[in-house]
Design a protein around this motif. Structure first.
Motif, PDB file in Angstrom:
ATOM      1  N   LEU A 219       0.819  -1.209   0.000  1.00 27.47           N
ATOM      2  CA  LEU A 219       0.000   0.000   0.000  1.00 27.47           C
ATOM      3  C   LEU A 219       0.858   1.267   0.000  1.00 27.47           C
ATOM      4  N   VAL A 220       1.977   1.224   0.705  1.00 25.31           N
ATOM      5  CA  VAL A 220       2.845   2.408   0.759  1.00 25.31           C
ATOM      6  C   VAL A 220       3.553   2.623  -0.583  1.00 25.31           C
ATOM      7  N   THR A 221       4.060   1.543  -1.163  1.00 20.79           N
ATOM      8  CA  THR A 221       4.825   1.685  -2.411  1.00 20.79           C
ATOM      9  C   THR A 221       3.944   2.038  -3.608  1.00 20.79           C
ATOM     10  N   THR A 222       2.683   1.658  -3.573  1.00 22.51           N
ATOM     11  CA  THR A 222       1.793   1.938  -4.699  1.00 22.51           C
ATOM     12  C   THR A 222       0.933   3.181  -4.479  1.00 22.51           C
ATOM     13  N   ASP A 223       1.134   3.859  -3.348  1.00 22.90           N
ATOM     14  CA  ASP A 223       0.350   5.061  -3.082  1.00 22.90           C
ATOM     15  C   ASP A 223       0.681   6.138  -4.114  1.00 22.90           C
ATOM     16  N   GLY A 224      -0.345   6.696  -4.725  1.00 23.21           N
ATOM     17  CA  GLY A 224      -0.154   7.720  -5.735  1.00 23.21           C
ATOM     18  C   GLY A 224      -0.163   7.205  -7.151  1.00 23.21           C
ATOM     19  N   ASN A 225      -0.219   5.889  -7.332  1.00 23.05           N
ATOM     20  CA  ASN A 225      -0.313   5.344  -8.686  1.00 23.05           C
ATOM     21  C   ASN A 225      -1.664   5.671  -9.304  1.00 23.05           C
ATOM     22  N   VAL A 226      -1.720   5.614 -10.610  1.00 18.82           N
ATOM     23  CA  VAL A 226      -2.977   5.904 -11.297  1.00 18.82           C
ATOM     24  C   VAL A 226      -4.040   4.881 -10.910  1.00 18.82           C
ATOM     25  N   VAL A 227      -3.671   3.612 -10.907  1.00 20.03           N
ATOM     26  CA  VAL A 227      -4.548   2.536 -10.443  1.00 20.03           C
ATOM     27  C   VAL A 227      -3.863   1.897  -9.244  1.00 20.03           C
ATOM     28  N   GLU A 228      -4.497   1.981  -8.069  1.00 17.19           N
ATOM     29  CA  GLU A 228      -3.905   1.497  -6.827  1.00 17.19           C
ATOM     30  C   GLU A 228      -4.593   0.217  -6.382  1.00 17.19           C
ATOM     31  N   PRO A 229      -3.872  -0.675  -5.708  1.00 14.84           N
ATOM     32  CA  PRO A 229      -4.530  -1.831  -5.098  1.00 14.84           C
ATOM     33  C   PRO A 229      -5.439  -1.371  -3.962  1.00 14.84           C
ATOM     34  N   PRO A 230      -6.684  -1.799  -3.922  1.00 10.23           N
ATOM     35  CA  PRO A 230      -7.608  -1.330  -2.877  1.00 10.23           C
ATOM     36  C   PRO A 230      -7.192  -1.854  -1.509  1.00 10.23           C
ATOM     37  N   PRO A 231      -7.220  -1.016  -0.481  1.00  7.36           N
ATOM     38  CA  PRO A 231      -6.762  -1.465   0.843  1.00  7.36           C
ATOM     39  C   PRO A 231      -7.689  -2.454   1.531  1.00  7.36           C
ATOM     40  N   ALA A 232      -9.006  -2.358   1.276  1.00  8.67           N
ATOM     41  CA  ALA A 232      -9.944  -3.210   2.022  1.00  8.67           C
ATOM     42  C   ALA A 232      -9.705  -4.705   1.801  1.00  8.67           C
ATOM     43  N   PRO A 233      -9.673  -5.215   0.572  1.00 13.67           N
ATOM     44  CA  PRO A 233      -9.419  -6.651   0.412  1.00 13.67           C
ATOM     45  C   PRO A 233      -8.017  -7.061   0.833  1.00 13.67           C
ATOM     46  N   LEU A 234      -7.036  -6.157   0.691  1.00 16.08           N
ATOM     47  CA  LEU A 234      -5.678  -6.494   1.126  1.00 16.08           C
ATOM     48  C   LEU A 234      -5.607  -6.619   2.640  1.00 16.08           C
ATOM     49  N   LEU A 235      -6.184  -5.654   3.356  1.00 13.33           N
ATOM     50  CA  LEU A 235      -6.158  -5.704   4.814  1.00 13.33           C
ATOM     51  C   LEU A 235      -7.034  -6.815   5.376  1.00 13.33           C
ATOM     52  N   MET A 236      -8.006  -7.274   4.579  1.00  8.82           N
ATOM     53  CA  MET A 236      -8.846  -8.376   5.041  1.00  8.82           C
ATOM     54  C   MET A 236      -8.027  -9.645   5.270  1.00  8.82           C
ATOM     55  N   LEU A 237      -6.996  -9.861   4.460  1.00  8.40           N
ATOM     56  CA  LEU A 237      -6.213 -11.092   4.555  1.00  8.40           C
ATOM     57  C   LEU A 237      -5.548 -11.250   5.925  1.00  8.40           C
ATOM     58  N   PRO A 238      -4.717 -10.289   6.393  1.00 14.91           N
ATOM     59  CA  PRO A 238      -4.116 -10.486   7.713  1.00 14.91           C
ATOM     60  C   PRO A 238      -5.122 -10.470   8.850  1.00 14.91           C
ATOM     61  N   VAL A 239      -6.190  -9.676   8.712  1.00 14.70           N
ATOM     62  CA  VAL A 239      -7.186  -9.624   9.787  1.00 14.70           C
ATOM     63  C   VAL A 239      -7.855 -10.984   9.966  1.00 14.70           C
ATOM     64  N   VAL A 240      -8.281 -11.602   8.863  1.00 15.73           N
ATOM     65  CA  VAL A 240      -8.940 -12.905   8.956  1.00 15.73           C
ATOM     66  C   VAL A 240      -7.972 -13.961   9.475  1.00 15.73           C
ATOM     67  N   LEU A 241      -6.727 -13.929   9.025  1.00 18.88           N
ATOM     68  CA  LEU A 241      -5.738 -14.903   9.496  1.00 18.88           C
ATOM     69  C   LEU A 241      -5.483 -14.761  10.989  1.00 18.88           C
ATOM     70  N   LEU A 242      -5.348 -13.527  11.471  1.00 20.58           N
ATOM     71  CA  LEU A 242      -5.097 -13.313  12.899  1.00 20.58           C
ATOM     72  C   LEU A 242      -6.312 -13.688  13.739  1.00 20.58           C
ATOM     73  N   VAL A 243      -7.513 -13.370  13.240  1.00 21.44           N
ATOM     74  CA  VAL A 243      -8.728 -13.755  13.970  1.00 21.44           C
ATOM     75  C   VAL A 243      -8.842 -15.275  14.051  1.00 21.44           C
ATOM     76  N   ALA A 244      -8.570 -15.964  12.939  1.00 16.44           N
ATOM     77  CA  ALA A 244      -8.621 -17.430  12.944  1.00 16.44           C
ATOM     78  C   ALA A 244      -7.565 -18.009  13.880  1.00 16.44           C
ATOM     79  N   ALA A 245      -6.361 -17.415  13.907  1.00 17.47           N
ATOM     80  CA  ALA A 245      -5.307 -17.914  14.790  1.00 17.47           C
ATOM     81  C   ALA A 245      -5.684 -17.735  16.260  1.00 17.47           C
ATOM     82  N   VAL A 246      -6.222 -16.560  16.596  1.00 15.37           N
ATOM     83  CA  VAL A 246      -6.625 -16.314  17.989  1.00 15.37           C
ATOM     84  C   VAL A 246      -7.770 -17.242  18.394  1.00 15.37           C
ATOM     85  N   ALA A 247      -8.768 -17.390  17.505  1.00 16.37           N
ATOM     86  CA  ALA A 247      -9.899 -18.271  17.820  1.00 16.37           C
ATOM     87  C   ALA A 247      -9.428 -19.708  17.990  1.00 16.37           C
ATOM     88  N   GLY A 248      -8.562 -20.188  17.094  1.00 15.98           N
ATOM     89  CA  GLY A 248      -8.061 -21.550  17.226  1.00 15.98           C
ATOM     90  C   GLY A 248      -7.253 -21.751  18.485  1.00 15.98           C
TER      91      GLY A 248
END
Length: 282
Positions: free
Chosen positions: A116-145
């Motif tokens: 997200l930092v390296t692509t900030d300001g690009n014409v087409v940027e990777p959206p933060p919501a689906p990217l941030l979803m990955l670590p959040v879901v992994l950490l939630v699953a790890a804590v729950a397990g």
């Protein structure tokens, strides 16, 4: 797990190539070396910049829709890999599996921040919501397990220690069953009830928000845009869907099959309907 990591890497490479290809479709204009007294040059440069931004907007929306698909594909592969590891290993190894999942979540989160930092300001940027979803879901699953593993005592002692413990506890078996065992079951039942209720409630919120968003969208052939009040609804739908899916995973681990089934089907389907209503696949 190596195959799972390879598949996730392939999905990430496809997403990166898709981003580069999408950005290459934006028209590029030659840079102008305008002098301080050349107002017409600055006006032309500003007009070209605005035209480039307008051309990039629909491409950005299309890539955001595909980014959600990439993110859910990676989560599905990781879920299958985790399920396979739990099936192939004894229960004493399950805490290590969820610990590794948490470590993966931390590294994925670091990688997402870097992207997200390296692509900030690009014409087409990777959206933060689906990217941030990955670590959040992994950490939630790890804590729950990890929490469930402690409640279920997955990290039990060796077979010899188990036999010795059983021999020592023969005289206290009735007390254990009547008090401590019952207390443990009640805690698990309460936790399972909480996960099931949260999963169903968040799924209902996701469906309502998705329905409101879909009904407000104009037809794909009209060329008009949606009302402005729908702008925060798609983000709210995504957040509610992510939280509902996480709660559904917790309910699944605690054997609340119906609530888990409803949430793990309803949340992705609602997101898919939102994407379809935005003409992302047309």
């Amino acid at each position: 797990m190596l195959a799972c990591a390879a598949v996730c890497a392939i999905i990430g490479i496809v997403a990166a190539v898709d981003l580069a290809h999408t950005e290459s479709r934006v028209p590029d204009f030659a840079s102008r070396d305008c002098q301080s007294d050349q107002a017409s040059c600055f006006n032309a440069q500003l007009s070209e910049g605005l035209a480039r931004e307008r051309a990039a907007e629909p491409l950005q929306r299309e890539y955001e829709s595909r980014a959600w698909l990439y993110a859910f594909a990676i989560l599905a592969v990781l879920a299958l890999g985790t399920a396979w590891s739990m099936r192939a290993n004894p229960r004493t190894e399950w805490p290590r599996i969820f610990t590794n999942l948490g470590v993966i979540g931390v590294w994925v989160g670091i990688g997402v921040i870097v992207v997200l930092v390296t692509t900030d300001g690009n014409v087409v940027e990777p959206p933060p919501a689906p990217l941030l979803m990955l670590p959040v879901v992994l950490l939630v699953a790890a804590v729950a397990g990890t929490l469930i593993g402690r409640e279920e005592e997955w990290a039990v002692q060796s077979q010899t220690d188990q036999i010795r413990e059983r021999v020592l506890q023969v005289g206290k078996l009735a007390i254990h069953v009547g008090t401590a065992g019952e207390a443990k079951r009640s805690k698990l039942e309460e936790l399972a009830r909480w996960f099931a209720t949260a999963a169903l409630a968040l799924t209902a919120v996701t469906c309502v928000l998705a329905l409101a968003f879909v009904l407000a969208q104009p037809g794909c052939d009209t060329g008009g845009g949606p009302p402005h009040w729908t702008d925060p609804i798609d983000a709210g739908t995504a957040v509610a869907a992510i939280a509902g899916a996480a709660a559904g995973i917790g309910a699944l681990l605690l054997r609340r099959w119906i609530a888990a089934l409803i949430s793990l089907i309803g949340c992705p389907v609602s997101l898919l309907l939102v994407l379809v209503s935005t003409c992302a696949f047309s």
